[in-house]
Design a protein around this motif. Structure first.
Motif, PDB file in Angstrom:
ATOM      1  N   VAL A  72      44.141  33.106  46.460  1.00 45.17           N
ATOM      2  CA  VAL A  72      43.331  31.960  46.853  1.00 45.17           C
ATOM      3  C   VAL A  72      43.577  31.645  48.329  1.00 45.17           C
ATOM      4  O   VAL A  72      44.726  31.705  48.783  1.00 45.17           O
ATOM      5  CB  VAL A  72      43.694  30.718  46.004  1.00 45.17           C
ATOM      6  CG1 VAL A  72      42.839  29.525  46.388  1.00 45.17           C
ATOM      7  CG2 VAL A  72      43.546  31.010  44.516  1.00 45.17           C
ATOM      8  N   GLY A  92      39.666  33.231  38.314  1.00 42.91           N
ATOM      9  CA  GLY A  92      40.668  32.356  37.724  1.00 42.91           C
ATOM     10  C   GLY A  92      41.070  32.707  36.305  1.00 42.91           C
ATOM     11  O   GLY A  92      42.173  32.360  35.876  1.00 42.91           O
ATOM     12  N   THR A 109      39.463  28.254  43.269  1.00 42.13           N
ATOM     13  CA  THR A 109      39.366  29.672  43.576  1.00 42.13           C
ATOM     14  C   THR A 109      37.942  30.022  44.005  1.00 42.13           C
ATOM     15  O   THR A 109      37.009  29.240  43.833  1.00 42.13           O
ATOM     16  CB  THR A 109      39.736  30.544  42.367  1.00 42.13           C
ATOM     17  OG1 THR A 109      38.622  30.580  41.458  1.00 42.13           O
ATOM     18  CG2 THR A 109      40.960  30.006  41.638  1.00 42.13           C
ATOM     19  N   VAL A 163      45.894  35.223  40.598  1.00 43.45           N
ATOM     20  CA  VAL A 163      44.707  35.123  41.430  1.00 43.45           C
ATOM     21  C   VAL A 163      45.142  34.832  42.865  1.00 43.45           C
ATOM     22  O   VAL A 163      46.121  34.120  43.095  1.00 43.45           O
ATOM     23  CB  VAL A 163      43.751  34.018  40.914  1.00 43.45           C
ATOM     24  CG1 VAL A 163      44.378  32.635  41.023  1.00 43.45           C
ATOM     25  CG2 VAL A 163      42.407  34.066  41.630  1.00 43.45           C
TER      26      VAL A 163
END
Length: 336
Positions: free
Chosen positions: A110, A103, A99, A108
């Protein structure tokens, strides 16, 4: 789902000790074009997280200010565009990802290029230990220093995440490996990870032992200690050696005998990963997929010793990371 939906995450309330980490509620991230949204199952803890917590490693412009540079989880959404569609990623895939921050959270976002398949036979907690250290070592030790079968590689701190990864990728490249550690337990772990020679730097001079074992010094040295290790590394190095500086835990200032650099024709370079462009990280990911993932799938790459905590125990996890007896990797499990 609404972008304003709230999720749990860990933030740095005020830079300082482990107590600076607190669980909070944030807006759920969104998969913009070029990104995937991952439902996080586990997040690895790394030294850059510790430095960020202390206020010494701020997030790059445009990156999440939350800690957490590696995760494992399940793809929940893919941000698509007319000119970019990831052909190898699907909603529901189990993955690991490097990431750009954020995280330590239930979700999340990415960049596509930093996502790799979760290796078969690895739990989510185990898989979360891979991205940060493997991306770092692949880019520096493998892609740039290029160890081979005639090389000796000296890896400092082999019982940690970066150290154990460097040992294994150097061995995968055919090199012989020396490593340092401070206790018999750490040295045993280093040997289990593949080190040929394990040196207790508390009782031995690693410079002299390296020269004795190799006859000429190490061809490649991987260091994140800095301080007085910088000059000692020059003395432990063979002619035409490469020294890789990944951090400076022992001090940012060093006295260097430049005569050794000149006489031995040495190369010294440093690297940080987080601030590098997404396309650079995507290239590293592709190299890992081609060169390392088959070895992980076959079991040639060993899983690290693991200590796990819940997301609400992030402060305790950082306390464990700060401890001198730490071996292997520490992971937050999200429980989602």
């Amino acid at each position: 789902m609404s972008q304003s939906e709230k999720i749990s995450a860990v933030e740095i309330e005020t830079p300082g000790g482990p107590e600076a980490l607190v669980t909070t509620q944030i807006d759920k991230p969104y998969a913009y074009p070029g990104q995937v949204l991952i439902k996080v199952k586990a997040a690895g803890i790394n030294r850059p997280d510790i430095l960020q917590r202390k206020g010494l490693y701020p997030a790059p412009e445009g990156a999440s200010p939350l800690p957490g540079l590696e995760v494992s989880g399940i793809i929940e959404d893919i941000g698509r565009s007319t000119d970019q569609t990831p052909t190898s990623l699907q909603v529901g895939d189990e993955v690991v990802a490097l990431t750009n921050g954020g995280g330590y959270a239930e979700y999340v976002s990415v960049p596509w290029g930093q996502v790799l398949p979760k290796p078969a036979g690895w739990s989510f907690a185990e898989a979360a230990t891979i991205p940060e250290t493997f991306f770092t070592v692949q880019q520096t030790l493998i892609d740039r220093a290029k160890p081979g079968e005639t090389d000796w590689v000296l890896v400092h701190g082999g019982a940690g995440g970066i150290g154990a990864t460097a040992i294994q990728l150097a061995k995968l490249a055919g090199a012989k490996v020396l490593t340092t550690g401070s206790t018999d337990q750490k040295l045993t772990y280093c040997k289990q990870m593949g080190a040929d020679v394990a040196i207790n730097y508390m009782t031995e001079d690693f410079v002299e032992r390296t020269k004795t074992e190799t006859g000429k010094g190490a061809n490649i040295i991987v260091d994140f200690i800095g301080g007085d290790y910088v000059d000692r590394n020059l003395r432990a190095a063979a002619p035409d050696a490469t020294i890789i500086q990944l951090a400076n835990l022992g001090g940012r200032e060093a006295n260097v005998t430049m005569g050794l650099v000149v006489a031995k024709r040495l190369t010294l370079f440093g690297s940080t990963l987080r601030a590098q462009p997404d396309d650079v990280k995507a290239n590293i990911a592709n190299n890992l997929l081609q060169q390392v993932w088959p070895a992980i799938e076959k079991g040639t790459i060993k899983k690290p010793m693991l200590k796990t905590f819940s997301m609400d125990e992030a402060a305790k996890a950082h306390e464990a990371m700060d401890a001198n007896d730490h071996i292997g990797k520490i992971v937050l499990e999200m429980g989602t």
